[in-house]
Structure formats: C-alpha cells, structure tokens
Design a protein around this motif. Sequence first.
Motif, short mmCIF file in Angstrom:
data_model
loop_
_atom_site.label_atom_id
_atom_site.label_comp_id
_atom_site.label_asym_id
_atom_site.label_seq_id
_atom_site.Cartn_x
_atom_site.Cartn_y
_atom_site.Cartn_z
N LEU A 1 -8.72 -44.12 -28.22
CA LEU A 1 -8.76 -44.49 -26.81
C LEU A 1 -8.67 -46.00 -26.72
CD1 LEU A 1 -9.31 -43.98 -23.76
CD2 LEU A 1 -11.76 -44.08 -24.29
N MET A 2 -7.77 -46.49 -25.88
CA MET A 2 -7.60 -47.93 -25.72
C MET A 2 -7.35 -48.26 -24.26
SD MET A 2 -4.81 -50.47 -27.51
CE MET A 2 -4.81 -52.24 -27.20
N GLU A 3 -8.06 -49.28 -23.80
CA GLU A 3 -7.77 -49.85 -22.49
C GLU A 3 -6.51 -50.69 -22.62
OE1 GLU A 3 -10.01 -52.50 -19.00
OE2 GLU A 3 -11.05 -51.98 -20.87
N GLY A 4 -5.57 -50.50 -21.69
CA GLY A 4 -4.26 -51.12 -21.84
C GLY A 4 -4.23 -52.60 -21.55
N MET A 5 -4.98 -53.38 -22.32
CA MET A 5 -4.96 -54.84 -22.18
C MET A 5 -3.83 -55.36 -23.06
SD MET A 5 -6.53 -56.82 -20.19
CE MET A 5 -8.03 -55.91 -19.80
N TRP A 6 -2.60 -55.08 -22.64
CA TRP A 6 -1.43 -55.33 -23.47
C TRP A 6 -1.18 -56.79 -23.80
CZ3 TRP A 6 3.27 -57.40 -21.32
CH2 TRP A 6 3.23 -57.63 -19.95
N PRO A 7 -1.67 -57.79 -23.01
CA PRO A 7 -1.48 -59.18 -23.46
C PRO A 7 -2.04 -59.45 -24.85
CG PRO A 7 -2.20 -59.14 -21.18
CD PRO A 7 -2.30 -57.73 -21.68
N ARG A 8 -3.11 -58.74 -25.22
CA ARG A 8 -3.73 -58.96 -26.53
C ARG A 8 -2.78 -58.65 -27.69
NH1 ARG A 8 -9.31 -59.01 -27.01
NH2 ARG A 8 -10.22 -60.16 -25.27
N CYS A 9 -1.75 -57.86 -27.44
CA CYS A 9 -0.87 -57.42 -28.52
C CYS A 9 0.39 -58.26 -28.65
CB CYS A 9 -0.48 -55.95 -28.30
SG CYS A 9 -1.87 -54.81 -28.16
N VAL A 10 0.68 -59.13 -27.69
CA VAL A 10 1.94 -59.86 -27.72
C VAL A 10 1.86 -61.02 -28.71
CG1 VAL A 10 2.41 -59.23 -25.33
CG2 VAL A 10 1.35 -61.44 -25.82
N PRO A 11 2.99 -61.44 -29.28
CA PRO A 11 2.98 -62.50 -30.30
C PRO A 11 2.35 -63.81 -29.83
CG PRO A 11 5.07 -61.36 -30.32
CD PRO A 11 4.32 -60.83 -29.14
#
Length: 478
Positions: free
Chosen positions: A211-221
């Motif tokens: 389960l993951m909260e979609g804080m997608w900025p954390r994954c960008v380079p």
Amino acid sequence: MFKLIIMCLKSRSNKSGVRCYQNRPSSISRSDGRRSRFGFVGGDIGDQNMWRSRPRQIHINRFPPSSKVDLRAALPKAVQGSKGEWAVDEGPTLRWGIAPVSLMADDFAAALSVLPEQHHRIVSCVAAYQSHALAFAERHQVENVYTSFEDLAKCPNVDVVYISPLNPQHSELCHLMLNHDKHVLCEKPLCMTEEQVTKLLEKARARGLFLMEGMWPRCVPAYHYLRHQILRNRLGELQNVRCSLGLPVSQGRLGLYGGVTSDFGVYGMQLALWVFREVPRSLKVSGRVNSEHVDIAADIELCFTRGKRAFIEVSAERKLSNQAIIQGKNGTIKMNNYWCPTRLITEEVDFEFPLPGGDQVPPTHYHNRLGMCYEAEEVRNCILKGSNESDDFSHNESLLLANLMDTIHAELGVGEIADRKQIPDLQRQIEKVQDIVEDPEELASETCRVVQDVSSGTLETKQQEEEAPPRSKAIDAP
C-alpha cells in the motif's frame, strides 16, 4: 609520525557512505493534555519509527525503452549508458486495475506507456458510466470493463489497483481492494484523517499487501538528486524551506476535494520532510475557511530542531509563485512546480531531468504527469521484493502527514475532528539511519545535465525561464 597519521586520516575517502540526521522529538503537550508521538493531535501510531535503521540507496530511476517509445531519443547521452541499450528484467508483468476512470487515470496510463510493456499492463478499469469505461479501454487497450468497484476488486487478473476518485472516497475504496487481496497505489491524501490512515495501514500489514500513498514527487529523479546534494553537504547546514502553491478553484469543487490543505498543502509538507528528514517539533498555522467550513487558504510554519523552518503558503483563491526554495548556509536550490520538478536551479548552474518519452507521447492533462512512470516502477519493484511499503514514501510518513493535516484542520476549524483518547508517553526516538551514495563523485554526471551556466546572474533572475504553470481546469492540477 603524528603529523603523518593526521594527514592520512584527512585524506581517507568518504565513498563508503554519508550519514543522515538523527532526531529525538520532544514531547509537546496540547492545552487539553493530549499528546501524540509527533507532538500534535493525540493518537497512537504503533511501534514503528518513521525512518528505520536500515541503509537506503540514493539512486535515479532509469528505464529501458518499450517497443512504443525510444527513451534514448529523449534522454541526454550521460543517462543512456555506454552500451546504448537498456535491459528489461525478467520479472513478471504487473497487472493494473484503474478505479475509477478519470483525468488522472488517463495521465497514469500515459506514464505506463513509456515503461517496458513487460513491466506494466492495464487489464481492468471501472467507471460509473459504461461509455466512459469503454472509451478509456479503447484508448489504452484494456481487456476488462466494469461499472462496479466490487466487480473490479473481484477480478482475478488484477495484481494492483490505482485509485484516484474524490479525496473523501479514498479510504473506502482502499479497504475494498485490500479486502480482495489487491495491492494498492492511492492518490494523495491516502485518507482524510489520521485515524482512517491508521486502520488502513493496519489492514495492509495484516494481509501482507503493498500500500502506498501516491506522493509521486518522491520518486522523480530531481528529488533524489536533491537528497544527494544535501547528503554531500552542498548547501551547508540547512536553514529553511519556503514553498507556495496557489491556483483559483471554484468553492464547490474545493469542498469535494476536502480543502486546500489536503489538496495543495501536502506537497509542501512532504517536501519539508524530504529535506529535513525529521519529525517537526511544532507547527503554526493561520488561514481562511468558507461558509461550508472548508479551508480555502493557509499559511503553515513547521518548526524543526536547530532552528530549521518550513514556510508553506497555499491558496485556492489566487495564483501564487508555485515554487520551492531550499536554503542552507552555503547555498540555495530552487524548484518551480515543485510537485513535478524537472529542473533544479542553483546560483551557479541549472540541472535538468528530462521526462522520458519526448514528443512521441501524447500530452497529459496535468503538468509533467509522465513523471508518474517513476512511481509506477517503484511500486513494481516493491511488490517483486515482497515489501508492503516504499522507502520513498513510507507508511509512517503517511501517518505523520495525516497527523499534521488533522492538526491544521483543528486549528482552522475545518470540518469535524473526532475526539481522541489520552494516550500516555507516545514519544519515540527516530533511530539513526544511514544513506549510502555509490560513486558519489560520478553520480552528478550520470543522472542529469547542466543546461545553463548562470554564474553571472542571481537566483531570482531565473524565475521567468521555468515551465508553464499547471492547467487550472481541474482542482487537483498538481
């Protein structure tokens, strides 16, 4: 001999690892005597520490090209690798369900299209109207179409579900998918209260599901490179983070999304946590609510150890600068559109992180949403490893973020904050964690390119050169 020994010690390499911060949050009592582990709204979040004592790799996500898109044409030569080829791993294909069809789901499907077809495939989708679901299925070659969330949850071909309805519906849909043994990636905020987040995380752990909260900025380079610069002390001792996010939003739509703090404020708070890597000791907040008790503007100050501060301004009434500035004693880094950055700006140079796909990928509804491809690959990697959470944005950070939102809503008089029981001594020490940077001297050249020499200018003169602001036709533009 003594001088020789000192000289040898000073010349030793630092490449084995760089230590991150250790924080011991103090107990901050509320006027009513209630306390929480984080020092804000009372509530027990369990025994796990926010950052656990295990090594974390600082890396940049890089993906091989699919048969549809040649990534090498869109990436700088420094990123392509010496062989000019990208290997696809032999792991199974992650089969996605989309619940429900939406503009964000459309962008998520576009982001998956730049990844290897062997890694990701959308197999099911659901929408309230069959025509919407069929149109989405035709655009993205989806096999199974449903008009019931429960039917999608029961679909045997789905491994993981991407959830993106209105914010108040997140909790219910996540529970439904977990109950049917589906992994979940849910758009932020994960839930509307800390109590809801706690129950959801307990279920995911009990059932052994990701389960993951979609804080997608954390994954960008760009975010990983920012961490790399901080760990190598490029900015010196950190001092403050300043960020703003403001877009005009209709009051009716804002209420559907739970207010400006839940929809906009979380981006600034998660950035402060990414930079400082510690639990805030206190917060201050002021703002405005409308007649429906929905927050429409807020000024948030998070206070950390050693005088560090984060200043976050959000507004649903007017457009703001929509940028973040991270300041240390020895330097400053600026990010425009900091929830989806592709460029880091310093006093000397700009670093650019081009999104994959180039001109061959159709434009997304929201700005830079192709960056969700990094998040999707992080989900796949975690599931293949058997992990139920991501190091990029952990369960405990979701809890902390929900706790902060509860506190802000209580201070502003937003909605109804549930009564909480008094729980004694919930303070826990944040254990020491070690961030490891492999080949740190080479990392800069491998992950980004310098696009402009601005040594003769100042930081503020570059503000006009950034990307266009996100579209304002929908509330969740970030």
